[in-house]
Write a protein that holds these residues in place. Structure first.
Motif, PDB file in Angstrom:
ATOM      1  N   SER A 363      46.017  48.331  35.584  1.00 22.56           N
ATOM      2  CA  SER A 363      44.758  48.322  36.314  1.00 22.56           C
ATOM      3  C   SER A 363      45.008  48.476  37.815  1.00 22.56           C
ATOM      4  N   HIS A 366      46.077  52.042  38.509  1.00 22.06           N
ATOM      5  CA  HIS A 366      44.940  52.966  38.559  1.00 22.06           C
ATOM      6  C   HIS A 366      44.273  52.924  39.927  1.00 22.06           C
ATOM      7  N   ASP A 367      44.067  51.715  40.445  1.00 25.42           N
ATOM      8  CA  ASP A 367      43.402  51.581  41.744  1.00 25.42           C
ATOM      9  C   ASP A 367      44.258  52.152  42.875  1.00 25.42           C
ATOM     10  N   ARG A 389      46.801  62.245  40.603  1.00 25.96           N
ATOM     11  CA  ARG A 389      45.685  62.233  39.659  1.00 25.96           C
ATOM     12  C   ARG A 389      46.176  62.201  38.207  1.00 25.96           C
ATOM     13  N   GLN A 392      47.255  58.811  37.497  1.00 25.69           N
ATOM     14  CA  GLN A 392      46.063  57.979  37.338  1.00 25.69           C
ATOM     15  C   GLN A 392      45.534  58.078  35.912  1.00 25.69           C
ATOM     16  N   ALA A 393      45.589  59.268  35.341  1.00 25.59           N
ATOM     17  CA  ALA A 393      45.171  59.434  33.944  1.00 25.59           C
ATOM     18  C   ALA A 393      46.080  58.641  33.017  1.00 25.59           C
ATOM     19  N   ARG A 396      44.969  55.154  32.932  1.00 25.59           N
ATOM     20  CA  ARG A 396      43.770  54.952  32.110  1.00 25.59           C
ATOM     21  C   ARG A 396      44.120  54.888  30.617  1.00 25.59           C
ATOM     22  N   LEU A 399      45.298  51.565  29.913  1.00 19.35           N
ATOM     23  CA  LEU A 399      44.201  50.585  29.974  1.00 19.35           C
ATOM     24  C   LEU A 399      43.309  50.665  28.741  1.00 19.35           C
ATOM     25  N   GLU A 401      41.700  53.515  27.766  1.00 17.70           N
ATOM     26  CA  GLU A 401      40.577  54.417  28.044  1.00 17.70           C
ATOM     27  C   GLU A 401      41.026  55.874  27.906  1.00 17.70           C
ATOM     28  N   ALA A 404      38.455  58.692  28.880  1.00 18.11           N
ATOM     29  CA  ALA A 404      38.286  58.809  30.332  1.00 18.11           C
ATOM     30  C   ALA A 404      39.510  59.486  30.949  1.00 18.11           C
ATOM     31  N   ALA A 405      40.688  59.194  30.390  1.00 18.92           N
ATOM     32  CA  ALA A 405      41.907  59.846  30.880  1.00 18.92           C
ATOM     33  C   ALA A 405      41.850  61.346  30.647  1.00 18.92           C
ATOM     34  N   LEU A 408      39.719  63.045  33.176  1.00 16.90           N
ATOM     35  CA  LEU A 408      40.407  63.185  34.453  1.00 16.90           C
ATOM     36  C   LEU A 408      41.456  64.297  34.394  1.00 16.90           C
TER      37      LEU A 408
END
Length: 457
Positions: A363, A366-367, A389, A392-393, A396, A399, A401, A404-405, A408
């Protein structure tokens, strides 16, 4: 009477615009063109570029007069492009885009007239792309005078002068600035003659006071050439160029340059090969060199890379320690740093994200990635933004998700394609592999279709 700051700023802007109008007039007159003749030239350029026809000569002539008047207007985007193509070539028809050229002066004029920096940068990229479509070379990035000086120096290295070296340095800087805007293979073609020229001059009797500046240009050019060779999947050439750059860097009394070569080489090792050992060795060398160097920003980057490799190896405490050192160097005073654009807080947050991804909290990772990507907006930073980016995927996915990944990653596909970077493509492949458990989902199939459309089989 006291003059307010806003009034003074307004007066300065008026002075700049007047100077810009005068400079634009000088550029036209230097080519021996009347207003009417200049209008006819712009009409001809529009036709050659297959643009919609310009108005009649008289109408274009009035526009030119307004740009050059005491209260000038800024040429609109269409006319800016036509003027750029005009001044990209000498009166004899040769490309000349480098420092001291009419084209470079024209871009300065646009800034004086009030055009924004991003628009000027985009215009330069557009013209450079068009100029190199037919296979233009480094000579396009040199003024005619510097080209002549370089030719004389290559014939007799003893005739090398500061202006010639400054011209070669500007080529390396110009190519470096276009990473993320032009295809890597095209940048290779632009850079290769500069590297070869530096190599030939190093082997000749260059005047002693110029050897160190020449070596600096050679190190910068060879390091960039090695990176571009890696990006175009020529690992053998990349390793040879890094070895050559490192050899030259060791002969300079500037350890931060050695560190810079080692870090770039380490990153290519990290992605060209599966193991971490060689990358770790190079980063450790970079840290040792950076500790005695003059650049706190290069030192911060070296510690950040050290942190990433420690995290990838599962060494949480070592990663945290190295990150702390990186932030310490990042937060010191950078006035006078010899590499002021080499590293930034945005870059460092990306490394924080990688460390959290491997030995911390997904988490938080990701931030960190989101914050990093939001600051990496310059054209030169597009490759790094695409990498962040994609990471970041990955966060996700971890996490829980995955959909959502995948959403992205659609943006990452476009970014990897636009920049032509090998590393973003490799990171993208890895992220896609993490979606294997959901391979039967429609949203994964959509992502695969997008990847196939962009990259092929």
């Amino acid at each position: 009477m006291t003059v307010s700051r806003s009034t003074m700023d307004g007066m300065d802007r008026m002075d700049d615009r007047a100077a810009g109008a005068a400079a634009l007039k000088r550029l036209r007159k230097r080519r021996g063109l009347s207003l009417a003749a200049f209008a006819r030239v712009l009409i001809t350029i529009a036709e050659s570029l297959h643009q919609p026809p310009l108005p009649a000569v008289a109408s274009v002539q009035r526009s030119v007069a307004r740009w050059e008047s005491a209260k000038p207007t800024v040429p609109d985007e269409r006319h800016q492009l036509l003027l750029a193509h005009l001044y990209a070539r000498t009166p004899g028809g040769d490309l000349a885009l480098g420092a001291g050229s009419d084209f470079a002066q024209y871009l300065e004029v646009l800034g004086l007239l009030g055009e924004g920096e991003q628009r000027v940068a985009d215009l330069r990229t557009t013209v450079l792309r068009a100029a190199t479509d037919p296979g233009g070379s480094m000579l396009a990035l040199l003024s005619p005078e510097v080209s002549a000086g370089l030719a004389a120096a290559l014939h007799d290295p003893a005739r090398t002068d500061e202006r010639t070296l400054a011209g070669l340095a500007s080529v390396v800087a110009d190519v470096n600035a276009q990473v993320g805007s032009l295809p890597m293979a095209r940048l290779q073609l632009l850079l290769a003659p500069a590297v070869e020229a530096a190599r030939r001059l190093l082997n000749g009797p260059v005047p002693d006071p110029l050897m160190a500046p020449l070596r600096e240009v050679a190190v910068a050019g060879m390091t960039l050439a090695a990176r571009l060779a890696f990006e175009t999947r020529d690992d053998t050439a990349s390793r040879a160029l890094y070895a050559e750059a490192s050899q030259q860097a060791r002969r300079l009394a500037e350890p931060w340059r050695q560190a810079d070569v080692h870090m770039s080489h380490a990153l290519t090792n990290l992605y060209a090969r599966r193991g971490l050992d060689e990358a770790r060795r190079l980063v450790d060398e970079a840290v040792r060199a950076a500790r005695t160097g003059q650049s706190a920003l290069v030192r911060a980057r070296a510690h950040a890379l050290q942190a990433e490799l420690a995290a990838r190896a599962g060494h949480k405490r070592q990663a945290r320690t190295a990150l702390g050192l990186a932030w310490y160097d990042m937060e010191t005073d950078h006035a006078g740093d010899p590499a002021p654009t080499s590293f930034s807080p945005g870059h460092l947050r990306g490394f924080e994200g990688v460390c959290e991804l491997y030995v911390g909290d997904p988490s938080k990772a990701h931030d960190r990635f989101a914050r990093s990507a939001s600051t990496l907006a310059a054209p030169r930073e597009r490759v790094q933004q695409a990498i962040v980016r994609t990471d970041q995927a990955l966060a996700r996915i971890r996490l829980g998700e995955p959909e959502a990944a995948a959403a992205l990653l659609h943006d990452c596909v476009d970014a990897a394609s636009a920049t032509g970077g090998r590393v973003p493509a490799l990171r993208l492949r890895r992220a896609r592999q993490e979606l294997v458990p959901w391979r039967r989902e429609d949203w994964v199939a959509d992502l695969d279709d997008h990847i196939m459309d962009v990259f092929g089989a």
